[in-house]
Design a protein around this motif. Sequence first.
Motif: not given
Length: 586
Positions: A176-205
């Motif tokens: 959250n703190l890292a994206f306070t000045k980025a365009p889209g702010t909250w969209r990045w904060m919420l969208g980044v959550a997909a990354v660990p989910a994708i990583v876990q999917f690949g690892l667990l497969w």
Amino acid sequence: MVEGGIQKADKSQFIECFRLSWTRPYILRLALSAGIGGLLFGYDTGVISGALLYIRDDFQSVQKNIPLQEAIVSMAVAGAIIGAALGGWINDSFGRKKSILIADVAFALGAVLMAVAPTPAMIILGRIFVGVGVGMASMTSPLYISEASPAHIRGALVGTNGLLITGGQFLAYCINLAFTKAPGTWRWMLGVAAVPAIVQFGLLWSLPESPRWLYRNGRKDEAREILKKIYLPEEVEQEEEALRLSIEGEIAEEGPIGSNSVFAKVKNAWSVPIVRKGLVAGMGCQIAQQFVGINTVMYYSPTIVQLAGYASNSTAMALALITSGLNTFGTLISMMFVDKYGRRRLMLISMAGLIAFLYALFAVFQVAAIRAPKVSQLETARFVNGTCPSYLTAPSASKWSCMDCLAAAPNCGFCADQGNSLSPGACLIDEPTSKGSCKGEHRQWYTLGCPSNVGWLALICLAGYIITYSPGMGTVPWIINSEIYPLRHRGICGGMAAMANWTANLIVSQSFLSLTEALGSSWTFFLFASISLLGLFFISAFVPETKGLSFEEVEDKLKNNGWLVWNHKDSDDKGKNVDKPQAVSP
């Protein structure tokens, strides 16, 4: 549930886990891959607190609609209730691994929906999907780890899931703190959550199913191959035999209590006196855990910081980061002391501290309200056509403070004095032009809380609240619920307790902002403190100590004693069974 329950970790178990990182990395890979589910759980809890600040700025309809803000936060909890209910059925029918994979898909889909959402309605839809993923992962990840871990380090490996939950919350605040000045702010904060989910999917497969689930479903050869990877060669035959006996005993136990009907299991659980006592204690602990108001802090901590007088979004999130870090630290404290000092004692100490800090927050916010800067007619008149309409028509406008301005309708904001924020300022209508004019003069714009010289005290109380909560009420209710039910009822009782926790979570998170609007910040904390007093009494009266007791001894304790712990024959301090080893499971 694992044989004998989830084992508690001691120092030697954690040392053994570190040693395994180079001697048998497969086990740690399995545990950490599944543990990402805990990370997702924690990330979702923390990320919305910062994202909400910027969602309010982007959508005028959200800024002026408290129930809509609460819905954006709490719909993930509603989704988690659905996910927890579905997760139990998917776990039994399709296995632990597939349940986590489905949770990853739901979480990633929800994150993407939120990141691209054109309307608040789509954000809420994304939050529901994320919640379903969280609900499934929160119950499945520790189960998968416990069933695929060597018995002698099971407690430590399961403990990493809890650590990853608080670590995920801390990571969310950092993102959250890292994206306070980025365009889209909250969209990045919420969208980044997909990354660990994708990583876990690949690892667990590429990882196996739980050997326990495979064995119970007749796939014994596959289960045996996995046991060979987990245990030393000379241990495999013994572990397989123990697994066989455990599953046969479990099936025999389930038969008489209606294994084919969830409703029959629930009815039977509540009809047995000792189970009923356990359910009252276990579910009561889970409800108390939420009604101390913890998720108002985790979901709304930047908002609370703003209520304390820090107007900047980035400043609020930076200060809120401290609370999350303390939560992680508190979890480590719990791991070290829960088996030394006992479950009940830690909860009672924790509740006493929470009550003290909540009443302190009440006092601090009361002082801040009394000392709120006045509204100056001269300062307000400087902003042509921007004056708050209610201020213009109020008969007592000359006596208005910042608090009166923020309470006015339609929504108004306070523009602080340029040189000294505690000096009289302007009461303006809360819309982009007035806000821009205020900030154009290098003034601070306040819409939640007022400028205050005691805001630092609120932060200290908030930090004390977190560090008191984590070691006791943060972790111990889950441990109590893993120990207090007889084996034949443990699955259904644990599910009911988890549902009670999520339901209480939903009530608190859905009502917090409405309470602050109706009662004010200070009286909202007073309400939570008073409810916590009831929780302290409940734990003192109805929750027995389970430290050092085998499951059979806990069952005997509930059977041979009355409802009130005060009348139990054996006190918490006698500890005649404290050093008795727990049942060891394969």
